[in-house]
Structure formats: structure tokens, C-alpha cells
Design a protein around this motif. Structure first.
Motif, short mmCIF file in Angstrom:
data_model
loop_
_atom_site.label_atom_id
_atom_site.label_comp_id
_atom_site.label_asym_id
_atom_site.label_seq_id
_atom_site.Cartn_x
_atom_site.Cartn_y
_atom_site.Cartn_z
N TYR A 1 0.84 -1.21 0.00
CA TYR A 1 0.00 0.00 0.00
C TYR A 1 0.87 1.26 0.00
O TYR A 1 0.58 2.23 -0.70
CB TYR A 1 -0.95 0.02 1.20
N TYR B 1 -0.56 -2.09 -7.08
CA TYR B 1 -1.97 -2.39 -6.78
C TYR B 1 -2.32 -3.81 -7.26
O TYR B 1 -3.07 -4.53 -6.60
CB TYR B 1 -2.90 -1.36 -7.44
N LEU C 1 -8.97 -0.10 -5.67
CA LEU C 1 -7.86 0.22 -4.78
C LEU C 1 -7.30 1.61 -5.09
O LEU C 1 -6.96 2.38 -4.21
CB LEU C 1 -6.74 -0.82 -4.92
#
Ligand SMILES: [Zn+2]
Lengths: 167, 266
Positions: free
Chosen positions: B17, B61, B75
Motif C-alpha cells: 500500500y 496495486y 484500490l
């Protein structure tokens, strides 16, 4: 990919892939660019792995659908799987000798075969073959190309950027 | 990496992330410069770099998608700012004004932010090439190659502007002060950093920081700039989901097309 080691059915597929051109340089095929990493036929299915030249390349989806279309038109598979893989990474030394010629025909200098340890590189003019050239902009109209200038024939030209794992 | 190990997976997801969100927001800030860069050559170069960077975000991602975190577009577009893990320095607007009306963007800030960030990213990618999570190691190898040209580009701008006239130098010093004040946030691996190192996903944060300083020191010396003893996290901790209104506004604009029809294929 070493062509003569492939079984007959895969060789035929490679022949078809030879017809699929780079959407942005239509003289060169994805085979000549070294983008085809794997072709495998299992019964009624074909599995193709392609290496993207640059990850953010917007032409990838177009290339994928062109590959699917070409295979569909020339062969009889129930399943066609086309995937982009990132390993091994594409490097500019994957462009074949044939591919280097095709690039020149298009007016794009092929990637330099050697890069100095300092990272410096040099290409000759694709028009007059002069070695007296300068780099104008590393970043050209597409991710894989740079803009150069020939001081002999006074033409701007593009070169395929060298890409190597030593970088 | 033992995928059965929940603690390891948690740390891996956190790291992905951070990598994805950092690239995503900075690529967006870069794309806002289109048509506004100092000259046409720079316009081409900067948009090419931003395109590469967005490509890298998409890959990170994708790795999250592969781990069951959801669809790539969701996302990238549908997560609120409090769930974002990007460093705050990367979300700041390019300068006063708006892209469409009277943009007075700060080129010195763009150069400093991008140069500092790309060097940090390059160090992370070098480390990730040896990551225990093989799919990440493979992506890092590919990203790292592309960064070579990005780094060269920003280093050239940085050195030239630092050595230019006094006006340029002053603007660069102002940008440097801002960048240093929040640069800890860029180098930070967040609260899962210890686990990330323990599971050999990436080297420890302190190691990455030392390497960044070691790479930068000769460049700083050449332009007569002192390396600060410490960097700051003045505007908050992006790795913990703390963000500014700049990010909220960016996400609203970025999400406009997506939210019109989340199921559409563009
Ligand atoms: Zn020439």
C-alpha cells in the motif's frame, strides 16, 4: 526465445505473432522487439506470455487484443490466453538483428549495444550513419524512445532507449 | 516468505500500500504539470516519467489484488484518504492556483520533491530486488531499471538550479526547507517496519535512510548544501493514514470519472 527449439505447433504460432506489429512503430513486430517470452500449446488452448517494454506503456492493451485477434484468425483454439509478465524484465538487447534493421527503416536508431559503466551511451544517425550526434531529450514521444540530433545531416531523430538490468 | 504466516502477510500488504499509494499520488501531481512545465522538452519528459510512475502504481496495486485486497481500480480510486498510506510530502499541491485557472506552480518544489523521492524509491527497489516475496522482487527489478532515467533527469535539474543565479537558489532553499520538514514521512516504513525487515520483505528503515544520505551526500557537497541532522514529519504521518485536505481534493478529482460508473471499462 530460440525458435528452432520449439515444437511445430508453437513455431506456427510464432509465425502468426510475427504479423503483430508494435502499434507505434508499425514496421517492427512484437517478436522482433523481443516481447514474446513464451508460447505453449496444450491441447485446444494456447498460452502466450509477453514482456512489456515499459510498465506504463498505454499500448499494452492494444497489443494484447491484436495478438488475440491474430491467433483467432489463423488458428483454431478453444482458448487463447495472453498475459503480460514482468519476469524476466524486458531489456533492449532482446531486440533481434532483424528488429534493429526494421527500426532503422522506420527512422529510429536501434538501442546501443553497449552502455558504458558510467551509464553513458551513444548511437549513430539512422539517416546518414554519422557518429556525430547529441541527445536532445532522453524522454521521447513514447516511453521507450529518446530524441537525438545529428550534427552532420542536421536532422533530429529518435532512438530506442537502452534498457539494461545493470542500470 | 511463508504465506501461511499472517503477521508476514499483514506487513507485506502494508508495504505494498505504501509503495502503490506513493507512486499513485505523485504521478497525479506530475500529470497536473502537463502543459505548464518550464519548456516543451520538459513537458514531454515529465509526462513520460509520470506515465511510468502511474504504471508502477498499477503494478503494486495488482500485487495487492493478487493477495485478495480487491480490484485494482477500486484500490486506486475508491479508498478514502484515511486509508491511504502515501507520504504526506507527495500529496501537497504543486503550488497556489488551480490547474485550469491561474496555476502558479512551484518548479523548485517539483524538482526537489521528485529528486528526493525518486532517489528514495530507487533505494527501496534495490532492496526489494532481494525481497523474500518473489512477485515483489520481480516487479522491483523491472521498476528499478526504469528509474535509472528518472533519477538522472531530476538530478540534472537539481544541480543546475542549485548552481544557477541567486533567485533560483533562494527558491530552491525554500523548497528544500519544505521537503526536509516532511521527508521522514517518505523514508518511513510505518508501524509495520520492524515486521517488514524481520520477514526480509525489505531492509530496515534506518538502513534505507543511511543509504539515501550516502547517495545524496556527494551531490549535496557539489552544490554546497548541508545534510540536515534529522528530517521531519511536520505535517503528520501518512503511513498511519494521516493526510491533508490537499489529498482529499486530489482524490475527488481523480475519482470523478471512476465514480460515474465504477463497473465501466475505460
Ligand atoms: Zn545524420
Amino acid at each position: 526465445m530460440i525458435l528452432f527449439m520449439l515444437p511445430e505447433s508453437e513455431k506456427l504460432i510464432m509465425g502468426t505473432l510475427q504479423q503483430v506489429k508494435d502499434p507505434e512503430i508499425d514496421s517492427i513486430s512484437i517478436v522482433e522487439l523481443g516481447m514474446v517470452e513464451k508460447v505453449e500449446v496444450r491441447e485446444n488452448a494456447v498460452f502466450i506470455e509477453l514482456l512489456p517494454t515499459f510498465m506504463g506503456c498505454p499500448a499494452l492493451d492494444i497489443i494484447r487484443s491484436n495478438v488475440e485477434k491474430a491467433i483467432r484468425e489463423s488458428h483454431n483454439f478453444h482458448e487463447i490466453h495472453v498475459n503480460f509478465v514482468y519476469h524476466p524484465p524486458w531489456t533492449s538487447d532482446r531486440v533481434s538483428d532483424e528488429g534493429r534493421l526494421r527500426l532503422k527503416e522506420f527512422g529510429i536508431a536501434p538501442p546501443p549495444e553497449r552502455i558504458a559503466e558510467t551509464g553513458e551511451w551513444h548511437v549513430d544517425c539512422p539517416f546518414c550513419h554519422s557518429t556525430y550526434t547529441t541527445i536532445d531529450n532522453i524522454f521521447g514521444p513514447t516511453a521507450c524512445r529518446s530524441i537525438l540530433y545529428c550534427k552532420t545531416c542536421k536532422n533530429p531523430f529518435e532512438a530506442m532507449k537502452p534498457i539494461s538490468t545493470i542500470m | 516468505m511463508k504465506m501461511g504466516d499472517e503477521a508476514c502477510k499483514r506487513a507485506l500488504i502494508e508495504l505494498l500500500y505504501q509503495l502503490a499509494d506513493d507512486d499513485f499520488i505523485l504521478a497525479y501531481r506530475g500529470s497536473e504539470w502537463l502543459g505548464l512545465a518550464p519548456h516543451i522538452e520538459e513537458d514531454v519528459a515529465f509526462s513520460s516519467i509520470s506515465q511510468d510512475t502511474m504504471g508502477h502504481a498499477a503494478m503494486f496495486y495488482q500485487l495487492l489484488t493478487d493477495l485478495g485486497e480487491g480490484d485494482v481500480d477500486q484500490l486506486a480510486h475508491a479508498r478514502p484518504s484515511k486509508e491511504r498510506k502515501n507520504a504526506i510530502l507527495l500529496e501537497f499541491v504543486n503550488g497556489p492556483g488551480h490547474y485550469l485557472s491561474k496555476p502558479r506552480y512551484d518548479w523548485a518544489f517539483a524538482v526537489v520533491r521528485n529528486y528526493f523521492y525518486i532517489q528514495a524509491k530507487k533505494i527501496k527497489m534495490e532492496s526489494l530486488k532481494n525481497s523474500s516475496y518473489e512477485p515483489l522482487a520481480n516487479v522491483a527489478l523491472k521498476v528499478n531499471i526504469e528509474l535509472y532515467y528518472h533519477l538522472m533527469h531530476w538530478r540534472t535539474w537539481f544541480v543546475q538550479l542549485m548552481n544557477a543565479d541567486q533567485t533560483a537558489r533562494n527558491r530552491m532553499e525554500t523548497a528544500l526547507t519544505r521537503a526536509f520538514a516532511d521527508f521522514d514521512g517518505v523514508l518511513s516504513l510505518g508501524s509495520f517496519g520492524v515486521e517488514m525487515a524481520r520477514y526480509q520483505l525489505i531492509e530496515p528503515e534506518e538502513m534505507l535512510k543511511k543509504k539515501w544520505e550516502a547517495y545524496m551526500q556527494p551531490v549535496f557537497d557539489s552544490v554546497n548544501l548541508t545534510m540536515p541532522v534529522d528530517f521531519g514529519k511536520k505535517s503528520g504521518d501518512g503511513r498511519a493514514g494521516e493526510h491533508t485536505a490537499d489529498l482529499d481534493r486530489a482524490l475527488t478529482i481523480l475519482g470523478e470519472v471512476y465514480f460515474e460508473d465504477p463497473a465501466a471499462i475505460w
